[in-house]
Write a protein that holds these residues in place. Structure first.
Motif, short mmCIF file in Angstrom:
data_model
loop_
_atom_site.label_atom_id
_atom_site.label_comp_id
_atom_site.label_asym_id
_atom_site.label_seq_id
_atom_site.Cartn_x
_atom_site.Cartn_y
_atom_site.Cartn_z
N LEU A 1 135.34 80.80 -25.80
CA LEU A 1 135.29 80.78 -27.39
C LEU A 1 134.73 79.44 -27.93
CD1 LEU A 1 137.59 79.43 -29.71
CD2 LEU A 1 135.84 81.45 -30.39
N ARG A 2 135.46 78.51 -27.23
CA ARG A 2 134.93 77.15 -27.94
C ARG A 2 133.58 76.73 -27.65
NH1 ARG A 2 140.05 75.32 -25.70
NH2 ARG A 2 141.72 75.47 -27.45
N TYR A 3 133.07 77.10 -26.38
CA TYR A 3 131.96 76.87 -26.04
C TYR A 3 130.75 77.66 -26.91
CZ TYR A 3 127.41 76.84 -23.33
OH TYR A 3 126.16 76.74 -22.71
N ILE A 4 130.99 78.75 -27.27
CA ILE A 4 130.11 79.46 -28.19
C ILE A 4 130.16 79.28 -29.57
CG2 ILE A 4 130.11 82.04 -29.25
CD1 ILE A 4 130.90 83.08 -26.30
N ALA A 5 131.42 78.71 -29.99
CA ALA A 5 131.36 78.30 -31.36
C ALA A 5 130.65 76.87 -31.40
CB ALA A 5 132.99 77.83 -31.61
N ARG A 6 130.15 76.08 -30.42
CA ARG A 6 129.40 74.86 -30.48
C ARG A 6 127.94 75.42 -30.35
NH1 ARG A 6 133.40 72.98 -26.80
NH2 ARG A 6 132.21 73.24 -25.21
N GLU A 7 127.72 76.33 -29.37
CA GLU A 7 126.33 76.60 -29.09
C GLU A 7 125.65 77.67 -30.01
OE1 GLU A 7 124.59 75.46 -26.32
OE2 GLU A 7 126.24 74.35 -26.15
N PHE A 8 126.26 78.58 -30.79
CA PHE A 8 125.95 79.53 -31.76
C PHE A 8 126.35 79.23 -33.10
CE2 PHE A 8 125.89 81.16 -27.35
CZ PHE A 8 124.42 81.92 -27.37
N PRO A 9 125.64 79.68 -34.08
CA PRO A 9 125.78 79.45 -35.32
C PRO A 9 126.98 80.52 -35.79
CG PRO A 9 123.85 81.03 -35.45
CD PRO A 9 124.39 80.48 -34.02
N ILE A 10 128.14 80.36 -35.54
CA ILE A 10 129.25 80.92 -35.85
C ILE A 10 129.99 80.62 -37.13
CG2 ILE A 10 131.76 81.53 -34.96
CD1 ILE A 10 129.43 82.72 -33.14
N GLU A 11 130.43 81.63 -37.91
CA GLU A 11 130.86 81.10 -39.45
C GLU A 11 132.24 80.36 -39.09
OE1 GLU A 11 130.74 84.28 -42.97
OE2 GLU A 11 130.73 85.18 -41.16
N ASP A 12 132.55 79.46 -39.91
CA ASP A 12 133.53 78.37 -39.58
C ASP A 12 134.80 78.64 -39.60
OD1 ASP A 12 133.61 75.30 -39.32
OD2 ASP A 12 135.44 75.63 -40.92
N HIS A 13 135.28 79.86 -40.20
CA HIS A 13 136.62 80.35 -40.11
C HIS A 13 137.14 80.77 -38.68
CE1 HIS A 13 135.70 84.80 -40.28
NE2 HIS A 13 134.58 84.27 -40.87
N TRP A 14 136.11 81.04 -37.74
CA TRP A 14 136.61 81.53 -36.43
C TRP A 14 137.23 80.66 -35.72
CZ3 TRP A 14 137.34 86.59 -35.44
CH2 TRP A 14 136.44 87.62 -35.99
N TYR A 15 136.61 79.29 -35.85
CA TYR A 15 137.04 78.04 -35.27
C TYR A 15 136.77 77.09 -35.99
CZ TYR A 15 138.51 75.11 -31.28
OH TYR A 15 139.11 74.22 -30.44
N PRO A 16 137.61 76.36 -36.81
CA PRO A 16 137.18 75.49 -37.88
C PRO A 16 136.53 74.07 -37.29
CG PRO A 16 139.16 76.52 -38.44
CD PRO A 16 138.85 76.81 -37.04
N LYS A 17 135.66 73.58 -37.98
CA LYS A 17 135.19 72.27 -37.51
C LYS A 17 136.14 71.16 -38.09
CE LYS A 17 130.70 73.45 -36.35
NZ LYS A 17 130.83 74.83 -36.41
N ASN A 18 137.03 71.40 -39.31
CA ASN A 18 137.73 70.48 -39.89
C ASN A 18 138.87 70.27 -38.60
OD1 ASN A 18 140.67 70.44 -41.04
ND2 ASN A 18 139.54 69.40 -42.79
N SER A 19 138.91 68.78 -38.65
CA SER A 19 139.98 68.33 -37.07
C SER A 19 141.30 69.09 -37.37
CB SER A 19 139.97 67.07 -37.32
OG SER A 19 140.69 66.67 -36.17
N GLN A 20 142.09 68.91 -38.68
CA GLN A 20 143.44 69.47 -38.49
C GLN A 20 143.40 70.96 -38.40
OE1 GLN A 20 145.67 67.62 -41.58
NE2 GLN A 20 145.78 65.67 -40.56
N LYS A 21 142.46 71.86 -39.20
CA LYS A 21 142.55 73.28 -38.98
C LYS A 21 142.02 73.70 -37.81
CE LYS A 21 141.09 74.28 -43.83
NZ LYS A 21 140.08 74.79 -44.67
N GLN A 22 141.07 72.90 -37.14
CA GLN A 22 140.88 73.38 -35.56
C GLN A 22 142.01 73.04 -34.84
OE1 GLN A 22 137.91 71.55 -32.14
NE2 GLN A 22 137.12 72.31 -34.00
N PRO B 1 134.74 65.19 -22.67
CA PRO B 1 133.38 64.82 -22.80
C PRO B 1 132.99 65.30 -24.22
CG PRO B 1 133.63 65.38 -20.62
CD PRO B 1 134.90 65.65 -21.32
N LYS B 2 132.00 64.99 -25.08
CA LYS B 2 131.31 65.61 -26.14
C LYS B 2 130.21 66.36 -25.88
CE LYS B 2 132.97 62.13 -29.76
NZ LYS B 2 134.02 61.64 -28.79
N ASN B 3 129.50 66.02 -24.59
CA ASN B 3 128.52 67.15 -24.26
C ASN B 3 129.29 68.51 -23.93
OD1 ASN B 3 127.74 68.50 -21.53
ND2 ASN B 3 125.85 67.25 -22.29
#
Lengths: 224, 224
Positions: free
Chosen positions: B72-93, A87-89
């Protein structure tokens, strides 16, 4: 971009990904690699397929990725996969992640150890496992299966509710594995029995197709 | 929404999350739970904190989540975390995920088994571990550390390049753990020595703060 999945149907996470790609109608090419022949350990495999010398692995054009749970997440971003699988949620996704991370050190580790001790090692060495080792591995596996029922199964059809997710598929493919060694968790765990049949029905004909080799082996152990 | 982190600094993934939240300036309340006193096994903890009876766990208002990698993944979605910790780019992630999934059955499992056999079990039972068991656990750990160097460390400062990610923190906190039992991986693995110092420098003063108890225990073992 072409998606290739290198796998052996003997491997639990390989089956989970194969079934997932088939049932979600994601276009891919399946490439068989034999674990029993040790094809994944060859220099050729290391250079051309995966430096990890493990299965499953995907190639998405030039991009190589190992680890089934990482592969699932990548596919869920790159392809139009129905939301219930991953899920995306944010909170719903977190609960699927919670299962998938818990899985490694519990269901994955204990069912794999049991299977390795009872099936792989005797096949390689020609020697039966010691009674003490067998009892230890079985005890650990039963504790994990009990935790799995308590923590993740309820009166809902699937782990996260009314719809199937990748958690169900990853768990089911692992919990099938001890049958290679003649132990079927359905026998002692009534909630697992109902739930695993839900997963099978939801994913057929691909679930049975991916498990055919395991079914045949389980049959031999039971009739021997 | 208030974020609470229940943890014990004795626990590797607990330290990793604590350092991560501190260094990313994510507002949270740390709640200490003692593993050695068995506080996580109490009925009260099960009902009020986590049905898993494990640490670390977060409460984000009414939402409860266990498993450090899922957190970790939940926090990276919910808070303004700098990208390098868990990148949004699909291949880097995906490459961060690849490490975090590989971690469980390799670095996590083998360093934890060694630590448990050499430190936890003697502490609980008052008996020294058998030489045979110690040798087996050490051999498995050394194999994992060797694989870690081969597969994940290069001449770059961090696992995924020039910037730190959660992979580095999760790995470093686990690889520190054998020091409780008097074995420091820096001694035999030169790439690990350089890399772990990079992680420490990048995360100080919080890295040293979270590891203070471990440093004190390691000191005792070395001087005894």
């Amino acid at each position: 971009m072409v998606l290739k999945l290198y796998l052996d149907m003997l491997s639990q996470p390989g089956r989970a990904l194969y079934i997932f790609l088939k049932v979600t109608k994601t276009p891919f090419e399946a490439c068989a690699v034999s674990l029993l022949k040790g094809e994944h350990l060859s220099k050729k495999y290391e250079q051309e397929c995966s430096k990890f010398k493990k299965l499953p692995v995907i190639h998405h054009d030039d991009f190589r990725l190992t680890e089934s749970v990482g592969i699932l997440r990548y596919i869920a971003r790159e392809f139009p996969i129905e939301d219930h699988w991953y899920p995306k949620n944010s909170q719903k996704q977190a609960l699927v992640d919670e299962y998938l991370e818990w899985h490694h050190s519990n269901i994955r580790q204990t069912c794999l150890d049991f299977f390795r001790n009872q099936w792989i090692i005797p096949l390689r060495t020609g020697k039966e496992p010691s009674a003490e080792e067998s009892a230890r591995h079985k005890k650990n596996m039963l504790r994990s299966l009990k935790d799995f029922e308590r923590l993740f199964l309820s009166d809902m059809p699937f782990i996260h509710g009314n719809e199937i997710s990748f958690s169900d598929l990853q768990a089911a493919c692992e919990i099938e594995q001890p049958r290679f060694a003649g132990y079927d968790p359905r026998r002692d765990f009534p909630k697992i029995k109902v739930w695993i049949e839900n997963v099978r029905q939801e994913c057929n004909p691909y679930y049975d197709e991916a498990h055919q080799y395991l079914y045949d082996e389980a049959e031999k152990r039971i009739t021997q």
